[in-house]
Motif scaffolding. Structure first.
Motif, mmCIF file in Angstrom:
data_model
loop_
_atom_site.group_PDB
_atom_site.id
_atom_site.type_symbol
_atom_site.label_atom_id
_atom_site.label_comp_id
_atom_site.label_asym_id
_atom_site.label_seq_id
_atom_site.Cartn_x
_atom_site.Cartn_y
_atom_site.Cartn_z
ATOM 1 N N ALA A 1 34.416 45.012 36.674
ATOM 2 C CA ALA A 1 33.424 45.809 36.277
ATOM 3 C C ALA A 1 33.613 47.409 36.674
ATOM 4 O O ALA A 1 32.973 48.211 36.560
ATOM 5 C CB ALA A 1 32.139 45.504 36.885
ATOM 6 N N VAL A 2 34.926 47.782 37.247
ATOM 7 C CA VAL A 2 34.958 49.014 37.560
ATOM 8 C C VAL A 2 36.422 49.565 37.109
ATOM 9 O O VAL A 2 37.242 48.894 36.794
ATOM 10 C CB VAL A 2 34.961 49.207 39.224
ATOM 11 N N ALA A 3 36.212 50.957 36.943
ATOM 12 C CA ALA A 3 37.634 51.564 36.562
ATOM 13 C C ALA A 3 38.530 51.665 37.955
ATOM 14 O O ALA A 3 38.153 51.663 38.938
ATOM 15 C CB ALA A 3 37.295 53.015 36.111
ATOM 16 N N ALA B 1 40.231 51.947 43.195
ATOM 17 C CA ALA B 1 39.057 51.411 42.485
ATOM 18 C C ALA B 1 37.997 52.429 42.814
ATOM 19 O O ALA B 1 37.829 52.879 43.603
ATOM 20 C CB ALA B 1 38.813 50.193 42.760
ATOM 21 N N TYR C 1 32.369 52.707 39.459
ATOM 22 C CA TYR C 1 31.863 52.856 38.201
ATOM 23 C C TYR C 1 32.858 52.476 37.088
ATOM 24 O O TYR C 1 33.951 52.267 37.357
ATOM 25 C CB TYR C 1 31.429 54.480 37.940
ATOM 26 N N THR C 2 32.161 52.370 35.902
ATOM 27 C CA THR C 2 33.381 51.711 34.851
ATOM 28 C C THR C 2 34.020 52.815 34.245
ATOM 29 O O THR C 2 35.179 52.263 33.463
ATOM 30 C CB THR C 2 32.125 51.130 33.514
ATOM 31 N N ASN D 1 41.771 41.503 33.797
ATOM 32 C CA ASN D 1 40.381 41.032 34.559
ATOM 33 C C ASN D 1 40.306 39.581 35.035
ATOM 34 O O ASN D 1 39.974 39.149 35.880
ATOM 35 C CB ASN D 1 39.317 41.620 33.885
ATOM 36 N N THR E 1 33.749 42.421 41.819
ATOM 37 C CA THR E 1 33.314 43.667 41.217
ATOM 38 C C THR E 1 34.539 44.267 40.490
ATOM 39 O O THR E 1 34.419 45.102 39.663
ATOM 40 C CB THR E 1 32.543 44.605 41.856
ATOM 41 N N ARG F 1 45.531 46.152 32.855
ATOM 42 C CA ARG F 1 44.749 45.488 33.897
ATOM 43 C C ARG F 1 44.561 43.952 33.139
ATOM 44 O O ARG F 1 44.407 43.716 31.970
ATOM 45 C CB ARG F 1 43.648 45.820 34.182
ATOM 46 N N ASN G 1 39.883 52.292 32.327
ATOM 47 C CA ASN G 1 38.396 51.894 32.519
ATOM 48 C C ASN G 1 38.323 50.506 32.621
ATOM 49 O O ASN G 1 38.996 49.608 32.618
ATOM 50 C CB ASN G 1 37.618 52.418 31.182
ATOM 51 N N TRP G 2 37.177 50.212 32.997
ATOM 52 C CA TRP G 2 36.643 48.645 33.321
ATOM 53 C C TRP G 2 37.221 47.581 32.280
ATOM 54 O O TRP G 2 37.698 46.637 32.929
ATOM 55 C CB TRP G 2 35.291 48.482 33.376
#
Length: 124
Positions: A31-33, A98, A101-102, A74, A28, A72, A52-53
């Motif tokens: 998909a997360v901030a 982490a 949520y996004t 990803n 995940t 980041r 943010n994500w």
């Protein structure tokens, strides 16, 4: 679930630069901030920066704005904190965190997963 491991801390002189990394495991992460916090000796943990994500939105504390950059990757499940023009008052244990949520947050209570921290010491 997200597991976080920080690295890159160390002892540097004032004015130097340092890059922290946070390796994340778990599906995940992308998909997360995520964000960085720090805790100096004898002080409470404080917000440093968050992203943010997808990396399109960042936020910084006033004390590091213009000197630190959060980013980041990803594809590599990695969070970074590029720190420049370091000051003795930046000395602290730096934590990667982490959310679930996004969207970004600056509140410690809104981050659900934490790394073990990495020490940054800036000498004058």
């Amino acid at each position: 679930q997200v597991q976080l491991v920080e690295s890159g801390g160390g002892l540097v002189q004032a004015g130097a630069s340092l890059r922290l990394s946070c390796a994340a495991s778990g599906r995940t992460f992308a998909a997360v901030a995520v964000g960085w916090f720090r805790q100096a000796p004898g002080k409470e943990r404080e917000f440093v920066a968050a992203i943010n994500w997808i990396g399109s939105s960042t936020t910084y504390s006033d004390s590091v704005k213009g000197r630190f950059t959060i980013s980041r990757d990803n594809a590599k499940n990695t969070l970074f904190l590029q720190m420049s023009s370091l000051k003795p008052e930046d000395t602290a244990v730096y934590y990667c965190a982490a959310r679930q949520y996004t969207s970004n947050s600056r509140l410690e209570s809104e981050f659900h997963y934490w790394g073990q921290g990495t020490q940054v010491t800036v000498s004058s």
